[in-house]
Design an enzyme around this catalytic site. Structure first.
Site, short mmCIF file in Angstrom:
data_model
loop_
_atom_site.label_atom_id
_atom_site.label_comp_id
_atom_site.label_asym_id
_atom_site.label_seq_id
_atom_site.Cartn_x
_atom_site.Cartn_y
_atom_site.Cartn_z
N ARG A 1 3.86 20.35 13.68
CA ARG A 1 4.07 21.19 14.86
C ARG A 1 5.52 21.22 15.29
O ARG A 1 5.86 21.90 16.26
CB ARG A 1 3.25 20.65 16.01
CG ARG A 1 1.95 21.39 16.25
CD ARG A 1 1.18 20.59 17.27
NE ARG A 1 0.35 21.37 18.11
CZ ARG A 1 -0.97 21.41 17.96
NH1 ARG A 1 -1.58 20.78 16.99
NH2 ARG A 1 -1.69 22.12 18.81
N LYS B 1 -7.80 27.80 13.84
CA LYS B 1 -7.46 26.83 12.78
C LYS B 1 -8.63 25.88 12.51
O LYS B 1 -9.03 25.68 11.36
CB LYS B 1 -6.21 26.01 13.17
CG LYS B 1 -4.99 26.84 13.50
CD LYS B 1 -3.80 25.99 13.91
CE LYS B 1 -3.98 25.18 15.17
NZ LYS B 1 -4.08 25.97 16.42
N ARG C 1 -14.49 28.42 24.71
CA ARG C 1 -14.80 27.47 23.63
C ARG C 1 -15.63 26.28 24.13
O ARG C 1 -15.41 25.76 25.20
CB ARG C 1 -13.52 26.93 23.02
CG ARG C 1 -13.81 25.76 22.06
CD ARG C 1 -12.65 25.29 21.29
NE ARG C 1 -11.46 25.06 22.08
CZ ARG C 1 -10.26 24.89 21.55
NH1 ARG C 1 -10.11 24.94 20.23
NH2 ARG C 1 -9.22 24.68 22.31
N ARG D 1 -13.27 21.06 26.35
CA ARG D 1 -12.09 20.17 26.32
C ARG D 1 -11.35 20.17 27.65
O ARG D 1 -11.20 21.23 28.25
CB ARG D 1 -11.15 20.61 25.19
CG ARG D 1 -11.54 20.03 23.85
CD ARG D 1 -10.81 20.61 22.68
NE ARG D 1 -9.39 20.85 22.85
CZ ARG D 1 -8.61 21.35 21.90
NH1 ARG D 1 -9.13 21.62 20.70
NH2 ARG D 1 -7.33 21.55 22.09
N ARG E 1 0.60 24.87 26.57
CA ARG E 1 0.37 24.77 25.12
C ARG E 1 1.00 25.96 24.39
O ARG E 1 1.58 25.81 23.31
CB ARG E 1 -1.13 24.69 24.82
CG ARG E 1 -1.69 23.30 25.10
CD ARG E 1 -3.18 23.31 25.33
NE ARG E 1 -3.96 23.65 24.15
CZ ARG E 1 -5.27 23.97 24.21
NH1 ARG E 1 -5.90 23.98 25.36
NH2 ARG E 1 -5.92 24.25 23.10
P1 AP5 Z 1 -10.60 27.10 17.21
O1 AP5 Z 1 -11.00 27.20 15.80
O2 AP5 Z 1 -11.05 25.93 18.01
O3 AP5 Z 1 -9.01 27.31 17.36
P2 AP5 Z 1 -7.80 26.33 17.04
O4 AP5 Z 1 -6.72 27.16 16.47
O5 AP5 Z 1 -8.29 25.16 16.26
O6 AP5 Z 1 -7.42 25.95 18.54
P3 AP5 Z 1 -7.06 24.56 19.20
O7 AP5 Z 1 -7.04 24.81 20.70
O8 AP5 Z 1 -7.94 23.46 18.73
O9 AP5 Z 1 -5.63 24.37 18.71
P4 AP5 Z 1 -4.60 23.51 19.35
O10 AP5 Z 1 -3.58 23.61 18.30
O11 AP5 Z 1 -4.17 23.86 20.72
O12 AP5 Z 1 -5.37 22.13 19.59
P5 AP5 Z 1 -5.32 20.74 18.85
O13 AP5 Z 1 -6.64 20.12 18.96
O14 AP5 Z 1 -4.67 20.86 17.52
O15 AP5 Z 1 -11.09 28.47 17.93
C1 AP5 Z 1 -10.92 28.66 19.33
C2 AP5 Z 1 -12.16 29.41 19.88
O16 AP5 Z 1 -12.18 30.73 19.34
C3 AP5 Z 1 -13.51 28.78 19.48
O17 AP5 Z 1 -14.40 28.91 20.55
C4 AP5 Z 1 -13.97 29.62 18.26
O18 AP5 Z 1 -15.39 29.68 18.17
C5 AP5 Z 1 -13.37 30.98 18.58
N1 AP5 Z 1 -12.94 31.70 17.38
C6 AP5 Z 1 -12.30 31.17 16.28
N2 AP5 Z 1 -12.02 32.14 15.39
C7 AP5 Z 1 -12.46 33.31 15.95
C8 AP5 Z 1 -12.44 34.67 15.51
N3 AP5 Z 1 -11.90 35.02 14.34
N4 AP5 Z 1 -12.98 35.60 16.33
C9 AP5 Z 1 -13.51 35.26 17.54
N5 AP5 Z 1 -13.58 33.99 18.00
C10 AP5 Z 1 -13.04 33.02 17.21
O19 AP5 Z 1 -4.26 19.96 19.76
C11 AP5 Z 1 -4.58 19.56 21.08
C12 AP5 Z 1 -3.42 18.77 21.67
O20 AP5 Z 1 -3.17 17.59 20.87
C13 AP5 Z 1 -2.05 19.49 21.69
O21 AP5 Z 1 -1.92 20.31 22.84
C14 AP5 Z 1 -1.09 18.30 21.69
O22 AP5 Z 1 -1.03 17.72 22.97
C15 AP5 Z 1 -1.78 17.32 20.75
N6 AP5 Z 1 -1.36 17.47 19.33
C16 AP5 Z 1 -2.17 17.85 18.29
N7 AP5 Z 1 -1.47 17.89 17.14
C17 AP5 Z 1 -0.20 17.54 17.47
C18 AP5 Z 1 1.01 17.43 16.72
N8 AP5 Z 1 1.03 17.70 15.38
N9 AP5 Z 1 2.14 17.06 17.37
C19 AP5 Z 1 2.12 16.77 18.70
N10 AP5 Z 1 1.02 16.88 19.48
C20 AP5 Z 1 -0.13 17.26 18.87
#
Ligand code: AP5
Length: 222
Positions: A88, A15, A127, A161, A172
């Protein structure tokens, strides 16, 4: 471009990677609740400390905190938002609908990025992110061109991270399947759901997302 979209998918689906590409390619505005919360956890307030503990365990932060963060950004004005990691929960989805209505805006599409669990584990464990500009890399699928420095801004602050470990990732993923995956049905019923195969290369996923965006722009122009 005034189109607002949501990127929906489990941790590691890509994402953040696709949101940054859409920002570069189309000038959309990335609203990542994960990034906002990572900023909030830096403060030494009680809320900052609570947010850090919850995030490190891999659980979801309360709806109230996250909705407040998003409300502030939406009410500040603008459009062309990419919601990355929000909503979410069903409560967050309802709150977003209300907030958008208040601003006379809508969500044009929800793009669900599907990736199987084995790949998610590989992506998360490889990552790293630039501490200077936030660019996202991966040890094998997207390494930096020069080892140890960011391709975009040259910063040598490349970070992993704290929640990118096996135990927190398990939580997660459970949180995603229990609380976030019901949103697939929610947005399908609204006729807004589009699926992209997130297992493809970053470039091919981006091409699919851009094709979808072209379709939305054409519809908007009618
Ligand atoms: P990346 O693009 O970083 O993936 P992502 O989907 O953004 O993954 P996240 O781990 O950031 O999502 P998340 O939802 O767990 O975390 P968030 O920060 O929102 O890609 C991942 C890796 O793969 C990278 O190394 C990239 O280079 C590689 N890659 C990407 N595409 C690829 C492809 N096509 N092929 C190969 N490699 C690829 O949330 C973190 C925490 O915050 C949550 O756990 C929660 O505690 C809190 N939080 C955030 N939002 C909320 C909410 N709305 N409500 C409640 N808690 C929340």
């Amino acid at each position: 471009m005034t189109t607002n979209i949501i990127l929906l998918g489990p941790p590691g689906a890509g994402k953040g990677t696709q949101a940054r590409k859409l920002t570069e390619d189309r000038g959309l505005v990335q609203l990542s609740t994960g990034d906002m919360l990572r900023e909030a956890r830096k403060s030494s307030t009680e809320t900052g400390k609570r947010v850090a503990e919850v995030m490190d365990r891999g659980e979801l932060v309360t709806d109230e905190i996250v909705i407040d963060l998003i409300r502030e950004r939406i009410q500040a004005g603008g459009s062309g938002f990419i919601f990355d990691g929000f909503p979410r929960t069903l409560v967050q989805a309802d709150a977003l609908r209300e907030l958008m209505e208040e601003q006379g805006q809508t969500i044009a599409a929800v793009i669900e990025m599907s990736v199987d669990d084995d790949q998610l584990v590989k992506r998360i464990s490889g990552r790293f992110t630039c501490g200077g500009c936030g660019e996202v890399y991966h040890d094998t699928s997207r390494p930096t061109q020069v080892s140890g420095s960011c391709d975009d801004c040259g910063s040598e602050q490349l970070l992993r991270r704290p929640d990118d470990n096996a135990e927190s990732l398990r939580t997660r993923l459970m949180e995603y399947y229990k609380k976030t995956s019901p949103l697939v049905g929610y947005f399908w019923r609204e006729g807004k759901l589009h699926r992209v195969n997130g297992l493809q290369s970053i470039g091919n996923v981006s091409a699919d997302v851009n094709r979808l965006m072209e379709g939305l722009s054409e519809r908007e122009a009618l």
